[in-house]
Design a protein around this motif. Structure first.
Motif, PDB file in Angstrom:
ATOM      1  N   GLU A  55      -7.824   3.313   1.063  1.00 39.19           N
ATOM      2  CA  GLU A  55      -5.955   3.239   1.064  1.00 39.19           C
ATOM      3  C   GLU A  55      -5.765   4.074   2.467  1.00 39.19           C
ATOM      4  O   GLU A  55      -4.597   3.945   2.818  1.00 39.19           O
ATOM      5  CB  GLU A  55      -5.392   3.702   0.148  1.00 39.19           C
ATOM      6  N   ASN A  56      -6.695   5.178   2.415  1.00 41.90           N
ATOM      7  CA  ASN A  56      -6.939   6.178   3.469  1.00 41.90           C
ATOM      8  C   ASN A  56      -6.878   5.146   5.285  1.00 41.90           C
ATOM      9  O   ASN A  56      -6.739   5.438   5.877  1.00 41.90           O
ATOM     10  CB  ASN A  56      -7.453   6.986   3.675  1.00 41.90           C
ATOM     11  N   ILE A  91       0.965   4.090  -3.056  1.00 41.26           N
ATOM     12  CA  ILE A  91       0.718   5.764  -3.091  1.00 41.26           C
ATOM     13  C   ILE A  91       1.988   6.417  -3.269  1.00 41.26           C
ATOM     14  O   ILE A  91       1.903   7.445  -4.332  1.00 41.26           O
ATOM     15  CB  ILE A  91       0.367   5.942  -1.821  1.00 41.26           C
ATOM     16  N   LEU A 149       0.970  -1.606   0.033  1.00 44.80           N
ATOM     17  CA  LEU A 149      -0.299  -0.322   0.399  1.00 44.80           C
ATOM     18  C   LEU A 149       0.789   1.319   0.061  1.00 44.80           C
ATOM     19  O   LEU A 149       0.539   2.344  -0.862  1.00 44.80           O
ATOM     20  CB  LEU A 149      -0.422  -0.121   1.011  1.00 44.80           C
ATOM     21  N   ASN A 191      -6.073   8.937  -3.321  1.00 49.86           N
ATOM     22  CA  ASN A 191      -7.169   7.788  -2.031  1.00 49.86           C
ATOM     23  C   ASN A 191      -8.199   7.655  -2.654  1.00 49.86           C
ATOM     24  O   ASN A 191      -8.821   8.052  -2.097  1.00 49.86           O
ATOM     25  CB  ASN A 191      -5.934   7.569  -0.994  1.00 49.86           C
TER      26      ASN A 191
END
Length: 432
Positions: free
Chosen positions: A408-409, A73, A69, A404
């Motif tokens: 993901e957050n 990102i 992840l 995001n």
């Protein structure tokens, strides 16, 4: 050391299958695996398996998920932001303190990561040569890296090192399969979410933190964008290719880490062997393959460490120079975007390569303890890294629709909280 590659002008898929074409596309992923798979993974996974069986397998699973992840990102920000910013420019535009933090953190962790690798490489070389001079061998390793990196002959030597690393990896995979691992225990450990009672020299919490630091919190995760840029992956059109390439790298990392863990749990633990030295880990291959297994292990370990030292000595000065030029923009204007053009780049390289020799002096912590401690220290930087990434990867003005998603957050927020909690718990445990 990574070599520059140039994408074909036509990025559409080829009509026929080509192994050469596939390998050309998978460059950054392969380099990522070689960059990530070092002594940190080898020691943390084997110590966890030999001391605690599969009880902490969930830590590895969570760490690998976070690695994917976080790196994905980071890569997506660099590819998709509308200002053409590098990842460090992204951090610097949030607040000048982020640039200062990345500069100091990369300088410190580059020194410390090379410290245990140089120490381990010296011990492995001394063992192979049957001489009781690990410090002298560490000096020889540093000299060889300094003389070879960046020169034409190094590409050949690097290829040999990668081959030896692949052979050792295959040996661990073979051992893992031959040991007939307890799949039920692996699954139970993966969903167990518990820290067992301390066993052996290295406490369970220290081992758990070292795994998280070595995998999810490693500053080496920031090397990937530089490799992408050398590959020619610079825009949103490469996002899908980058994600699949990274997924490949993480899957290979899962297989290798799992194999090492299984060897620790199924071979070392039942035989009462704890991983306190490299010889303890070599015993696993020696039990099944005899003297050849012992020799193969030390050759493979030396190759892994030598390649990792060379890789980090190449990559970390780029990261450090980039961060420093964010603090002092006039240097970027003066020397341009080629990091080697900045005279400080050479001094950063010398610092990363030479100063770690102090940890190879007599009286310093042993290789396994130093490896665990340095990787545990990675956890200190994870909250700042993940928090900064959380903010800048949600900037609509920079990323638009490439921001995001909710998962993901949530994951980045959880990583920040987890890192703070683990660091606090470890500090409390150490000073209690």
């Amino acid at each position: 050391m990574a070599r520059s590659h140039t994408l074909p002008r036509n990025d559409s898929p080829a009509r026929g299958f080509s192994l050469k074409g596939l390998l050309a596309l998978l460059g950054p992923g392969i380099i990522a695996v070689l960059s990530w798979l070092g002594a940190g993974d080898l020691i943390t996974s084997s110590v966890a398996g030999s001391n605690y069986g599969y009880a902490m397998m969930w830590v590895l699973a969570v760490s690998l998920l976070l690695r994917f992840l976080i790196v994905n990102i980071i890569a997506r920000f660099q590819l998709c932001n509308n200002q053409g910013m590098s990842i460090l420019e992204g951090y610097a535009q949030l607040h000048p303190l982020f640039a200062w933090f990345m500069f100091g953190y990369a300088l410190l962790m580059g020194h410390l990561m090379n410290a245990y690798m140089i120490k381990g490489a010296g011990e492995a070389l001394a063992t192979l040569l049957h001489i009781n001079q690990p410090l002298l061998c560490s000096f020889a390793v540093v000299l060889a890296v300094w003389l070879l990196v960046g020169r034409n002959v190094y590409s050949l030597i690097e290829g040999v090192m990668k081959l030896l690393l692949a052979i050792m990896t295959l040996a661990f995979l073979s051992l893992a399969i031959m040991s007939k691992p307890d799949v039920g225990s692996i699954v139970a450990g993966t969903v167990g979410f518990s820290i067992p009672a301390d066993e052996g020299v290295h406490g369970a919490l220290l081992v758990a933190v070292s795994i998280i630091g070595a995998v999810a919190g490693s500053i080496a995760n920031f090397v990937h964008p530089y490799v992408m840029r050398e590959k020619g992956w610079t825009g949103p059109e490469h996002k899908r290719l980058q994600r699949n390439d990274l997924l490949f790298a993480v899957i290979v990392g899962i297989v290798i880490n799992l194999a090492i863990w299984i060897v620790g749990a199924e071979i070392l633990r039942p035989n009462g062997l704890e991983v306190n030295t490299l010889n303890d880990l070599a015993a696993a291959l020696e039990i099944y393959f005899g003297q050849f297994g012992w020799f193969l292990f030390f050759i493979g370990v030396f190759a892994t460490l030598f390649a990792s030292i060379a890789g980090k000595t190449t990559a970390f000065p780029r990261l450090i120079t980039d961060a420093f030029q964010r603090i002092r923009p006039a240097r970027r204007e003066r020397y341009g975007k080629v990091f080697h053009a900045d005279p400080l780049h050479k001094w950063f390289t010398l610092f990363i390569l030479v100063t770690p020799l102090v940890w190879s002096l007599p009286g310093m912590p042993d290789f396994v303890t130093l490896t665990l401690a340095v990787n545990a220290l990675n956890i200190v930087g994870l909250p700042i890294i993940s928090l900064g990434l959380l903010i800048m990867s949600n900037q609509k003005s920079l990323l638009g629709n490439y921001r995001n998603n909710w998962f993901e957050n949530l994951a980045l927020g959880a990583a920040t909280i987890l890192a703070v909690w683990v660091a606090f718990t470890l500090a409390t445990d150490l000073f209690a």
